[in-house]
Design an enzyme around this catalytic site. Structure first.
Site, PDB file in Angstrom:
ATOM      1  CG  ASP A  55     -28.724  -5.333 -21.882  1.00 23.18           C
ATOM      2  OD1 ASP A  55     -28.667  -6.374 -22.417  1.00 23.18           O
ATOM      3  OD2 ASP A  55     -27.922  -4.675 -21.946  1.00 23.18           O
ATOM      4  CG  ASN A  78     -37.816 -14.434 -28.477  1.00 21.07           C
ATOM      5  OD1 ASN A  78     -37.660 -15.270 -29.361  1.00 21.07           O
ATOM      6  ND2 ASN A  78     -38.173 -13.144 -28.904  1.00 21.07           N
ATOM      7  CE1 TYR A 114     -28.901 -14.817 -34.742  1.00 21.47           C
ATOM      8  CE2 TYR A 114     -28.916 -16.179 -36.674  1.00 21.47           C
ATOM      9  CZ  TYR A 114     -29.518 -15.668 -35.644  1.00 21.47           C
ATOM     10  OH  TYR A 114     -30.886 -15.924 -35.229  1.00 21.47           O
TER      11      TYR A 114
END
Ligand SMILES: NC(=O)c1ccc[n+]([C@@H]2O[C@H](COP(=O)([O-])OP(=O)(O)OC[C@H]3O[C@@H](n4cnc5c(N)ncnc54)[C@H](O)[C@@H]3O)[C@@H](O)[C@H]2O)c1
Length: 248
Positions: free
Chosen positions: A63, A90, A156
């Site tokens: 994680d 990524n 985001y």
């Protein structure tokens, strides 16, 4: 970088882009890879799709929000292959569709934990090894969402903008140590991130890309560039690969 072989670690390797990057780099006979993802089944699916002819492959469920788990990924590269030439940070998550006043604290915390802290943890884990080597390339996956305003996606957009700035600051901090840090800003390509979106929403996004929606394969070239010595004078950059989305 190592002249004979190179070692690349990839987070979010179980996803669409991470899978494409894993196939690319694992398929290079001179490259050994450490692939990681928080989802063990996704990671396994990526490994099952790797080319038969390849360098060594190690995997670890990790994680990116937990620095010790990212350190374990880097530690595996060092233990197994003796070095880490490239880290591709990524892993990322979208935020729920909603205007700012309708989003919860948890929505913001999740986006920051994975998208920003995940990238920070990658840098924290890789830098000590790369400083000892006096070489290394760290590539963060940002987004054109960090450069342009997407309504109903504030966490985001804000987290991807933070990733772009993080790459710049880190590039300046570690240039003298021989470490380059850049990010890639993809436009929209079809992936797990879009699960649940209605087709008309996808069509609307596609219409904003002059070259149409991309695929993960369209992004691979930017990463191979940043992972190679061809980019030896590139650091602190945000490389936009977006089918023309951000051009207007
Ligand atoms: N798909 C797009 O259009 C697009 C555009 C710009 C940027 N990006 C970015 O590209 C990257 C890859 O996304 P994708 O489109 O391949 O999506 P994806 O959902 O297919 O892959 C993301 C992967 O990250 C993993 N992940 C999520 N949380 C994690 C955590 N805490 N620790 C480790 N792994 C975790 C997931 O399990 C998944 O395998 C992300 O950073 C995303 O924000 C995607």
């Amino acid at each position: 970088m190592s002249e004979a072989r190179r070692v690349i670690a990839i987070t979010g390797a179980g996803g669409t882009l991470g899978g494409a990057l894993s196939r690319q780099f694992a398929g290079e006979p001179e490259t050994d890879v450490v692939l990681s993802d928080v989802s063990a089944p996704s990671l396994e699916a990526t490994v099952n799709g790797l080319p038969k002819s390849r360098g060594a492959v190690e995997t670890l469920r990790a994680d990116v929000g937990e620095v010790a788990e990212v350190e374990a990924v880097v530690g595996l590269a060092v233990e197994r292959f003796g070095r880490l030439d490239v880290l591709i940070s990524n892993a990322g998550v979208p935020s729920p569709n909603g205007r700012i006043h309708n989003l919860t604290t948890e929505d913001w915390e999740r986006a920051f934990r994975v998208n920003v802290l995940g990238a920070v943890n990658g840098i924290r884990a890789a830098v000590p090894v790369m400083r000892t080597q006096r070489s290394g390339s760290i590539v963060l996956t940002a987004s054109v969402a960090g450069l342009t305003a997407w309504s109903h996606a504030a966490p985001y957009c804000a987290t991807k903008a933070a990733v772009i700035q993080l790459a710049k600051v880190a590039a300046v901090e570690y240039a003298r140590d021989g470490i380059r840090i850049n990010c890639v800003c993809p436009g929209t390509f079809r992936s797990g991130i879009h699960e649940g979106l209605p087709p008309e929403a996808i069509d609307a996004i596609a219409a904003k890309h002059p070259l149409g929606l991309g695929t993960a394969a369209d992004l691979v070239g930017a990463y191979t560039y940043l992972a190679s010595d061809a980019s030896r004078w590139t650091t602190g950059s945000a490389i936009v690969v977006d089918g023309g989305y951000a051009a207007p």
